[in-house]
Design an enzyme around this catalytic site. Structure first.
Site, PDB file in Angstrom:
ATOM      1  N   CYS A 256     -22.873 -90.345 -57.892  1.00  0.00           N
ATOM      2  CA  CYS A 256     -22.139 -89.661 -58.956  1.00  0.00           C
ATOM      3  C   CYS A 256     -20.703 -89.366 -58.504  1.00  0.00           C
ATOM      4  CB  CYS A 256     -22.877 -88.375 -59.308  1.00  0.00           C
ATOM      5  SG  CYS A 256     -21.961 -87.265 -60.376  1.00  0.00           S
TER       6      CYS A 256
ATOM      7  N   CYS B 167     -19.448 -85.798 -58.943  1.00  0.00           N
ATOM      8  CA  CYS B 167     -20.109 -84.916 -57.968  1.00  0.00           C
ATOM      9  C   CYS B 167     -19.336 -84.926 -56.656  1.00  0.00           C
ATOM     10  CB  CYS B 167     -21.536 -85.387 -57.688  1.00  0.00           C
ATOM     11  SG  CYS B 167     -22.664 -85.384 -59.084  1.00  0.00           S
TER      12      CYS B 167
END
Length: 191
Positions: free
Chosen positions: A76, A79
């Protein structure tokens, strides 16, 4: 700008290939019901997560401190972009009664271990994987609808704040690079 960033997070991470390509172990109604167990105001479920040497933990192990959680995955991009901000917050509040936990939903524990070790992200890092039977997994569920798909998907990053007594205060906190998260943590520490 803020809305563009939020939209980018949503687009980049909302639907993992895994969420759409694997058969789902729970039907839609079960997932929706499980999402109610992690609503604001509820007692946090005592599911487990492990550290880099395999020791099991639950949120109960951190009771007595405000808990700020970053649910993330190595695949991600948003993230990873938010990790330095999350770590900066943990340093900012190092003297306070707050603990910052980074809980990965990476599928393979060995990959996660190597990933955090290579980046020196071991402190405060935990892994729960993709076990949808884990009572804390519903924190990463999100309702999603697009053209031919409507359902519950796994979505990260997800930031959660849990009170010192184990009550879920905010199950969708703002990303760590936004100053509002720091203010929110300060306010919770005052109460």
């Amino acid at each position: 700008m803020k809305n563009i960033f939020i939209l980018a997070i949503l687009i980049c991470c909302m639907i993992s290939e895994q969420a759409l390509s694997q058969s789902v172990p729970k039907d839609l109604e079960e997932k929706i019901a499980s999402m109610t167990t992690v609503e604001n105001g509820k007692t946090v479920p005592l599911g487990y997560f492990i550290n880099n040497i395999g020791e099991k933990y639950s949120f109960g192990d951190f009771q007595g401190k405000l808990i700020v959680v970053d649910f993330w995955a190595s695949w991600c991009g948003p993230c990873i972009q938010q990790t330095p901000y999350f770590e900066a917050l943990s340093k900012r509040f190092a003297e306070d009664e707050v603990v910052f936990l980074k809980i990965s939903i990476d599928e393979q524990q060995s990959f996660w271990q190597k990933y955090i070790s290579d980046r020196n992200w071991v402190k405060g890092s935990y892994w729960m994987g993709t076990d949808e039977q884990n009572p804390i997994y519903p924190f990463v569920y999100t309702e999603y609808e697009e053209k031919n798909f409507k359902g519950i998907v796994t979505a990260v990053p997800r930031y959660v704040i849990i009170s010192k007594d184990g009550t879920i205060l905010n199950n969708q906190a703002i990303h760590p690079s936004h100053p509002r998260l720091q203010r929110e943590i300060k306010n919770y520490l005052k109460n």
